[in-house]
Every structure is written in structure tokens, then in C-alpha cells.
Design an enzyme around this catalytic site. Structure first.
Site, PDB file in Angstrom:
ATOM      1  N   GLY A   1      59.036 -56.994  41.766  1.00 34.73           N
ATOM      2  CA  GLY A   1      59.065 -58.796  41.141  1.00 34.73           C
ATOM      3  C   GLY A   1      60.630 -57.816  40.234  1.00 34.73           C
ATOM      4  O   GLY A   1      61.395 -59.281  40.046  1.00 34.73           O
TER       5      GLY A   1
ATOM      6  N   ASN B   1      56.741 -61.429  31.879  1.00 31.57           N
ATOM      7  CA  ASN B   1      55.501 -59.814  31.793  1.00 31.57           C
ATOM      8  C   ASN B   1      54.775 -60.011  31.152  1.00 31.57           C
ATOM      9  O   ASN B   1      54.745 -60.189  29.582  1.00 31.57           O
ATOM     10  CB  ASN B   1      56.110 -58.757  32.998  1.00 31.57           C
ATOM     11  CG  ASN B   1      55.829 -57.453  32.999  1.00 31.57           C
ATOM     12  OD1 ASN B   1      55.007 -57.981  34.430  1.00 31.57           O
ATOM     13  ND2 ASN B   1      54.455 -56.781  32.313  1.00 31.57           N
TER      14      ASN B   1
ATOM     15  N   SER C   1      52.799 -57.361  29.731  1.00 32.20           N
ATOM     16  CA  SER C   1      52.719 -56.562  29.413  1.00 32.20           C
ATOM     17  C   SER C   1      54.293 -56.811  29.028  1.00 32.20           C
ATOM     18  O   SER C   1      55.609 -56.506  29.962  1.00 32.20           O
ATOM     19  CB  SER C   1      52.692 -55.040  29.612  1.00 32.20           C
ATOM     20  OG  SER C   1      53.199 -54.705  30.681  1.00 32.20           O
TER      21      SER C   1
ATOM     22  N   LYS D   1      52.811 -63.073  57.316  1.00 29.28           N
ATOM     23  CA  LYS D   1      52.963 -62.282  56.878  1.00 29.28           C
ATOM     24  C   LYS D   1      52.356 -60.847  57.096  1.00 29.28           C
ATOM     25  O   LYS D   1      51.899 -60.003  57.301  1.00 29.28           O
ATOM     26  CB  LYS D   1      53.325 -62.009  54.891  1.00 29.28           C
ATOM     27  CG  LYS D   1      53.146 -60.407  54.075  1.00 29.28           C
ATOM     28  CD  LYS D   1      54.479 -59.620  54.549  1.00 29.28           C
ATOM     29  CE  LYS D   1      55.369 -59.117  54.008  1.00 29.28           C
ATOM     30  NZ  LYS D   1      53.800 -57.894  53.849  1.00 29.28           N
TER      31      LYS D   1
ATOM     32  N   HIS E   1      52.409 -59.639  59.989  1.00 28.28           N
ATOM     33  CA  HIS E   1      53.217 -58.599  60.406  1.00 28.28           C
ATOM     34  C   HIS E   1      52.989 -57.194  59.641  1.00 28.28           C
ATOM     35  O   HIS E   1      53.039 -55.888  60.626  1.00 28.28           O
ATOM     36  CB  HIS E   1      54.303 -59.028  58.812  1.00 28.28           C
ATOM     37  CG  HIS E   1      54.962 -57.793  58.273  1.00 28.28           C
ATOM     38  ND1 HIS E   1      55.446 -56.751  58.202  1.00 28.28           N
ATOM     39  CD2 HIS E   1      56.360 -57.937  59.170  1.00 28.28           C
ATOM     40  CE1 HIS E   1      55.933 -56.543  57.515  1.00 28.28           C
ATOM     41  NE2 HIS E   1      56.876 -56.986  58.448  1.00 28.28           N
TER      42      HIS E   1
ATOM     43  N   GLU F   1      51.957 -53.763  61.717  1.00 28.04           N
ATOM     44  CA  GLU F   1      52.890 -52.347  61.214  1.00 28.04           C
ATOM     45  C   GLU F   1      51.533 -50.992  60.925  1.00 28.04           C
ATOM     46  O   GLU F   1      52.090 -50.475  60.941  1.00 28.04           O
ATOM     47  CB  GLU F   1      52.688 -52.974  59.152  1.00 28.04           C
ATOM     48  CG  GLU F   1      53.540 -51.706  58.728  1.00 28.04           C
ATOM     49  CD  GLU F   1      54.083 -52.488  57.083  1.00 28.04           C
ATOM     50  OE1 GLU F   1      53.072 -51.737  56.579  1.00 28.04           O
ATOM     51  OE2 GLU F   1      54.051 -53.139  57.027  1.00 28.04           O
TER      52      GLU F   1
ATOM     53  N   LYS G   1      46.266 -51.479  51.720  1.00 26.17           N
ATOM     54  CA  LYS G   1      45.966 -52.246  50.757  1.00 26.17           C
ATOM     55  C   LYS G   1      45.211 -53.405  50.825  1.00 26.17           C
ATOM     56  O   LYS G   1      44.852 -54.697  50.429  1.00 26.17           O
ATOM     57  CB  LYS G   1      47.544 -52.857  50.393  1.00 26.17           C
ATOM     58  CG  LYS G   1      48.188 -51.366  49.891  1.00 26.17           C
ATOM     59  CD  LYS G   1      49.531 -52.244  48.648  1.00 26.17           C
ATOM     60  CE  LYS G   1      50.165 -50.862  47.375  1.00 26.17           C
ATOM     61  NZ  LYS G   1      51.156 -51.747  47.645  1.00 26.17           N
TER      62      LYS G   1
ATOM     63  N   ARG H   1      42.801 -44.986  58.993  1.00 20.88           N
ATOM     64  CA  ARG H   1      43.097 -45.162  58.231  1.00 20.88           C
ATOM     65  C   ARG H   1      41.834 -44.766  57.155  1.00 20.88           C
ATOM     66  O   ARG H   1      41.759 -44.071  56.643  1.00 20.88           O
ATOM     67  CB  ARG H   1      44.056 -45.817  57.667  1.00 20.88           C
ATOM     68  CG  ARG H   1      45.235 -45.839  57.679  1.00 20.88           C
ATOM     69  CD  ARG H   1      45.897 -47.097  57.674  1.00 20.88           C
ATOM     70  NE  ARG H   1      47.441 -47.370  57.342  1.00 20.88           N
ATOM     71  CZ  ARG H   1      48.306 -47.712  57.566  1.00 20.88           C
ATOM     72  NH1 ARG H   1      48.235 -48.120  56.063  1.00 20.88           N
ATOM     73  NH2 ARG H   1      49.709 -47.838  57.341  1.00 20.88           N
TER      74      ARG H   1
END
Length: 465
Positions: free
Chosen positions: A15, A33, A35, A182, A185, A189, A260, A287
Site C-alpha cells: 500500500g 492506516n 494504526s 491474479k 498468475h 508462479e 500465502k 512447499r
């Protein structure tokens, strides 16, 4: 007071850098944000009249021109829903929310529907390229209502990566199309990275090559048909010296890979749709397996591997190169087949050739041969598999002997090469007129009366075995 043109919520690495990228292209940016420390830090690092920070959500929203355009750069999942819920009281109908995170595409479809019913516009936008891409120009994959995209088109084109004069950004399709592309993608990857790592491991284990020697190979490979971002950074990694030990850093890094979730989502979609993507799925499982480090250490002490002596000279490097390129084609073929299936299922009408062009710059899987994929879909827009294009068909045919040699060598030496093997099996299965599933259907009919079809007549049959 003059209003700001665009707002960014979420100032973590992506970001923050995206906000700076937008500012650098002449846009007036508001940032917020949850925080306040991150907002304060950004303002201290990058004082500019075009970038303003706010410490309350209402003040942030009020700073924006109408219709408001707000990019959410927050963690995928519940955080996106929570941020949308928090911002809704302050925005008005016709405002545009852009989710630039790695959201699951079905979540994006749900949010699109919910926000549309409330009168808001929503764009689910895949952004690829990591920290450097966000800062200097990422590949951008926006999906949502076309009228919402048109309000954002110039900005997205301006901040995206460029290949020559061509921006690596294009409208993908309705609702969740951008985040789906995405996601795929990222699945490609995963496979690409796994195959590169297997190439490195074969050179290390079979040929006994050191990190700097393998660096030289990858540097040379990056000059030819394998030229890509991942090959380039692999060469860079392999020459890096660890300042603590004076040894090559790659040899000091624990062999346990993290993830992720996007590779898992891609594999789950493949299973749900019945579209084979074994190389992508294997890359995810490898993984997972790598994270079982303590178990693998124990297993290495009690489980025997191959005792066969493998004698290969440096000419084997060229075999690995060809196997890597052929397997890479397989991973892209699987990914584009998934996009084709999703396009049909959700009536997105994806332009797969244009998507290949988006991937040419800014993103992690950018590679020279994406132009070949564009050419393939320009020749036949309804191409069912990249294997059937003349260029890819010829490469796979011409490289297959070395590809097979690499897989045989790995198996004989007891060196794991699941990516290479799965890609080769995918190729062999796809090109086979006959598979042994006639026996499988007989088995299913035997134990569960699941029936079968015949090759010599129409109908559904069952046998009392």
C-alpha cells in the site's frame, strides 16, 4: 480546499509503495492506516503536497473528490470485509472501492454483488510485482463493472508497468475476474519457482556444482528463451555472499518454504472444475512437504534412497535447460486452461492473449515467451491448450528426449523432481489417445455399480461381475 483525486487505505509494504507510485505520476493522494504510526512514518519519509495523510476515516473520505475512488490495500479475507463495513457510513452512492489485495475471487464476486445492491462500485484488482512493482510499476488486473473500471482506467494505466509503450494493465472482466486471473498468475508462479529450484538442485546434487557455478548457468540462461524475472533473480541470489559467515547466502537458508494461499486456491479451483493442473498442485504440496523439516531429518537417517551411481558431465546442463523450458510451458498451459474454464463458467469472456500481455512486465512471472502465448491466442482465440499451438508443440517434441533424461536421472539418483515429473506426465497423458481408465471404470462398476460406457455402442452399462 482542493480535493484529493485518489485515496489509499492500508500502508504496509504494498500500500505504501503503491501510494508513492500514484503520487509520482502526478495524482493527489490521500492515505489512511488503522494504526496511525504507519501514516506518520510515510509522511515523514515522503513529504509532498500531493500526498496527504489522515488519522480518522471520516477526514480521509471527506478529503476526496466525487465520485470518491478508494484503493484498499489490506490483508485478504476478513480484513477486507471489516474495512468495507467501516467505510460504508462515510461514502455515497456512485463512489468506487478498489480491492488491490490478493482476495479470493469468490469473495470478490460476493462483495461486488453486495456493494452493487447498495449503489457502490467495486473493482477487484490483482496487482503483481511485489514491493518493487508497486513502487515502480506493477502488472494490474482489474475486474468489475466496466463503468467502474473506466473511472479508474487512466490512473491504472499510468501507474502500471510498461513494455515499450504498452501498459501492463487491461480490463479483465466482470466481478471476480481480475482476482481470479491474479490467483492463477500466482499458481503459475508456484510451479515456475518449483521447476527452477529443481533445476538448481539437480546441478548441485548430480553435477556437484557450487552456488557461483550455478549462478553462471542461470545468468547465461537469462540471455535466451528462458529469459524471465525469476531466472534473473535466481542468478542474483546465487552470487550473494552472507555477511555473517562469508559463505554463499543461499547455502545458509533453511529449506522450508512458506506460502500465502493463492497456489492452494488455484489447485482447489482445478479440482472443483475437473481441470488438470498437476504441476501447480505439486508445487503447493512440495512447499508443504518442505515445512516438515524435523520429520525429514529423521527420515533421512532411516529411509534408504538410490545407491545407483550417476555419471553425468556438464553437457547435462543443457538437458536441464530444455527440461525446464518444456516443464515451464506445461505450467503455463495448465494456468491458461484454468482461466479458459473459469471464463466459461462465469461468462467472463476472458481475452487470454491480452492477459499474456499483462504478464510481460511488472509481475513475478514476466517472461520473454509470453509473446508466444499472445501469438497462439491471436491465431486461435478458442485454443483449448497451448500444447496444440505450433510453436509450443514443436518445442515439446524437440525437447522431450532431454526432458525424459532429466526425469530418469532424478529418479535413478533418488533426487526429488516432482515438478519435472508431473509436467512430463501431464504432457504424456494429454497426448495419449488411450489411458488405463477403462480398467478404472470397470473397478468402479465392480465395487459400486457406478456403470460405464462402451466404445462400440451408445448407452450406459452395468455388469454383474
Amino acid at each position: 480546499m482542493e480535493k484529493q483525486q485518489i485515496g489509499v487505505i492500508g500502508l504496509a509494504v504494498m500500500g505504501k509503495n503503491l501510494a508513492l507510485n500514484i503520487r509520482d505520476h502526478g495524482y493527489k493522494v490521500s492515505v489512511y492506516n488503522r494504526s496511525p504510526e504507519k501514516t506518520k512514518q510515510l509522511l515523514e519519509e515522503s513529504a509532498s503536497e500531493n500526498l496527504k495523510g489522515f488519522y480518522s476515516l471520516q477526514a480521509f473520505v471527506d478529503s476526496l473528490e466525487m465520485p470518491r475512488k478508494i484503493i484498499l490495500m489490506v490483508k485478504a479475507g476478513e480484513a477486507v470485509d471489516a474495512t468495507i463495513k467501516e467505510i460504508l457510513p462515510y461514502i455515497t452512492k456512485g463512489d468506487v472501492l478498489i480491492d488491490g489485495g490478493n482476495s479470493y475471487y469468490l469473495d470478490t464476486m460476493r462483495r461486488s454483488k453486495e456493494l452493487d445492491e447498495l449503489g457502490f462500485l467495486f473493482i477487484g484488482t490483482g496487482i503483481s510485482g511485489g514491493e518493487e512493482g508497486a513502487r515502480r510499476g506493477p502488472a494490474i488486473m482489474p475486474g468489475g463493472e466496466k463503468r467502474a473500471y473506466l473511472l479508474m482506467e487512466k490512473l491504472l494505466m499510468d501507474i502500471s508497468a510498461k513494455v515499450g509503450e504498452d501498459p501492463c494493465c487491461s480490463y479483465i472482466g466482470p466481478n471476480g475476474a481480475g482476482h481470479f486471473v491474479k490467483m492463477v498468475h500466482n499458481g503459475i508462479e508456484y510451479a515456475d519457482m518449483q521447476l527452477i529450484c529443481e533445476s538448481y538442485f539437480l546441478m548441485k546434487k548430480v553435477l556437484g556444482m557450487s552456488a557461483p557455478e550455478i549462478h553462471d548457468v542461470f545468468k547465461e540462461w537469462n540471455k535466451g528463451e528462458l529469459s524471465s524475472y525469476l531466472i534473473e533473480i535466481t542468478a542474483d541470489i546465487l552470487k550473494k555472499i552472507d555477511t555473517d559467515t562469508g559463505l554463499y547466502l543461499v547455502d545458509q537458508i533453511l529449506d522450508a518454504a512458506e506460502h500465502k494461499g493463492t497456489g492452494k486456491w488455484t489447485s482447489q479451483f482445478a479440482l472443483d472444475m475437473g481441470v488438470p493442473a498437476p504441476t501447480i498442485a505439486v508445487a503447493v504440496f512440495e512447499r508443504y512437504l518442505s515445512s516438515f523439516k524435523e520429520e525429514r531429518i529423521r527420515a533421512s537417517q532411516v529411509l534408504k534412497g538410490s545407491a545407483k551411481l550417476i555419471n553425468k558431465n556438464k553437457e547435462f546442463i543443457e538437458a536441464i535447460r530444455k527440461a525446464l523450458y518444456a516443464s515451464k510451458i506445461c505450467s503455463y498451459a495448465q494456468g491458461f486452461s484454468l482461466m479458459r474454464a473459469a471464463s466459461k463458467r462465469h461468462e467472463w469472456n476472458l481475452n487470454l492473449g491480452d492477459i499474456a500481455m499483462i504478464f510481460r512486465g511488472g509481475c513475478i512471472i514476466r517472461a520473454q515467451f509470453l509473446n508466444r502465448i499472445k501469438d497462439a491466442y491471436e491465431k486461435e482465440s478458442q485454443l483449448t491448450n497451448l500444447f496444440l499451438d505450433d510453436y509450443f508443440k514443436d518445442i515439446l517434441s524437440n525437447y522431450q528426449e532431454e526432458w525424459r533424461e532429466v526425469v530418469v536421472t532424478a529418479v535413478s539418483a533418488g533426487i526429488p523432481a516432482a515438478g519435472f515429473a508431473s509436467a512430463l506426465s501431464y504432457y504424456d497423458s494429454y497426448r495419449s489417445e488411450n489411458l488405463p481408465m477403462n480398467l478404472m471404470q470397470a473397478q468402479r462398476d465392480y465395487f459400486g455399480a457406478h456403470t460405464y460406457q462402451r466404445i462400440d455402442k451408445e448407452g450406459i452399462f452395468h455388469t454383474v461381475w
